[in-house]
Design an enzyme around this catalytic site. Sequence first.
Site, PDB file in Angstrom:
ATOM      1  N   ARG A 175       0.836  -1.200   0.000  1.00 15.27           N
ATOM      2  CA  ARG A 175       0.000   0.000   0.000  1.00 15.27           C
ATOM      3  C   ARG A 175       0.879   1.262   0.000  1.00 15.27           C
ATOM      4  NH1 ARG A 175      -1.875  -0.617   6.314  1.00 15.27           N
ATOM      5  NH2 ARG A 175      -0.167   0.619   7.162  1.00 15.27           N
ATOM      6  N   TRP A 188       6.369  -1.493   2.458  1.00 12.36           N
ATOM      7  CA  TRP A 188       6.834  -2.889   2.352  1.00 12.36           C
ATOM      8  C   TRP A 188       7.239  -3.350   3.731  1.00 12.36           C
ATOM      9  CZ3 TRP A 188      10.015  -1.125  -2.344  1.00 12.36           C
ATOM     10  CH2 TRP A 188      10.962  -0.175  -1.965  1.00 12.36           C
ATOM     11  N   ASP A 280      -6.638  -2.236   7.861  1.00 13.32           N
ATOM     12  CA  ASP A 280      -6.047  -3.234   6.958  1.00 13.32           C
ATOM     13  C   ASP A 280      -6.780  -4.569   7.038  1.00 13.32           C
ATOM     14  OD1 ASP A 280      -4.128  -4.687   5.285  1.00 13.32           O
ATOM     15  OD2 ASP A 280      -2.804  -2.981   5.632  1.00 13.32           O
TER      16      ASP A 280
END
Length: 499
Positions: A175, A188, A280
Amino acid sequence: MAPPGDLREWIGLLEREGELVRVTAEVDPHLEVTEIVDRVVKAGGPALLFENPKGSSHPLLVNQFGTERRMCLAFDADSLDEVGRRLGDVLEMQPPQGLVDKVKGLKKLKSIADSQPKNVRSGPSQEVVLTGDDVDLSALPVQTCWPGDAAPFITLPAVITRDPRTGGRNVGMYRMQVLDRSSTAMHWQIHKDGRADYLLADGKLEVAVALGLDPVTAYAASAPLPKHVDELMLAGFLRGEPVELVPGKTVDLEVPANAEIVLEGYIGKDDLTTEGPFGDHTGYYSPAEPFPVFHVTAITTRRDAIYPSIVVGKPPAEDAWLGKATERIFLPAIRMSAPEIVDYDLPVAGAFHNCCIVSIRKSYPGHAQKVMHAIWGLGLLSLTKSVVVVDEWVDVHDYNEVFFRVGANVDPKRDVLLSEGPLDHLDHAPTLQFYGGKIGIDATHKGPEEGARPWPEEIVMSDEVRSLVDVRWSEYGIRREAVEADGHSKGALRQLLRR
Ligand SMILES: Cc1cc2nc3c(=O)[nH]c(=O)nc-3n(C[C@H](O)[C@H](O)[C@H](O)COP(=O)(O)O)c2cc1C
Ligand SMILES: [Mn+2]
């Protein structure tokens, strides 16, 4: 037929199959799209093409992957297991025996040879080239997904980097929080290959981000391949066509020729920003943490580029089917290291890393524990928090049956293995971030060597009586549907999970 060659072919296919709705009303990418998509995903509804996202002239495509049927359409396969078998065939190639075998072998070798990405001179992804002050990420309909999110973030990118030592390519889906007109964060996580490339770079690392790919290549960006394997090769293999690449305009990287949008740029060593919080796939907000800044030097696009998005949140969300594709496609590869594994299931409700149910051909004492350790030692499966092992005849996808075996066959004192190891970056439960407890539950039948009393026989009706009842059924006057609709079936459970 072959998998769609680019996003527009894919949209055309979805439309012909009645799998896409065009939304012409103006809809706000700030929260409103999420609420719509969340309802549609949880109902197993269609892909959505928002033609007029508020504040942008680029249409927004979402929920392209939201059902098993669409996933199969994307791969041009009857089932995701079939896609897995295509890969398994190649992995398990044996030296040819006769002529027929040789011809088959050559076909397979050709399919591997054709998997390598191919460099071409030009491609539609560079029809429009914006550099310098013309770079403006706010032109894209980037979603703000959840009310507690820090900012809009790019949700479905294929992030391309090269290993500074080997030159090997990596593609990952991470993202990207939009920071301003020309920069984003790059999320990452610590176990990921893109992060490893960044840590190996001195000075800066060039990065290209492809948005709006054909569905198989987009999927490949999320696939957990070993670091030295190029995700674009997997994409080429699964497409049956190489991915075509063109040279970047401002970076020394190749970028997909068929992408709708490409962001080119670089990440400077130790140039960090505060990323998050964002809702998330754990179903919770992941807290703000430092992550690197991606500086965009060019945006190249097709004319009238379409922006792709996905919403992750409390499961089940659209990413469920990307995860299920990985589960099925990687089964043959997992069997290469642990051939006793018959099947496995990563429950969507377990956000994939929280639980792994695995069935094995058990052949010696401690075999279930061996497989738990194998799972904890395999690629990103190593982040799995709980492993449940069942015997080969148990359907791992039937959670009701798995629960039955766990309840019936487990002595918690003897059959529960507590261990510890690496955990998912976003797992908020462990006391320490990244590291914590693991649990293995051995729900297989146990033998005397494992300290069990003689194992009882399972109840099964004799074949004789079953056939007799089949034959006589109409005499009983009980409707056939009354026994065919199994209220506790896998299907019924899936329905429940979708709710
Ligand atoms: C929709 C979606 C969003 C994802 N977001 C992230 C993310 O922000 N950070 C991350 O490290 N992994 C994220 N992942 C998982 C990675 O894409 C996945 O682990 C992939 O294997 C990473 O590639 P790599 O192994 O080459 O690093 C996401 C996956 C999906 C499907
Ligand atoms: Mn990788």
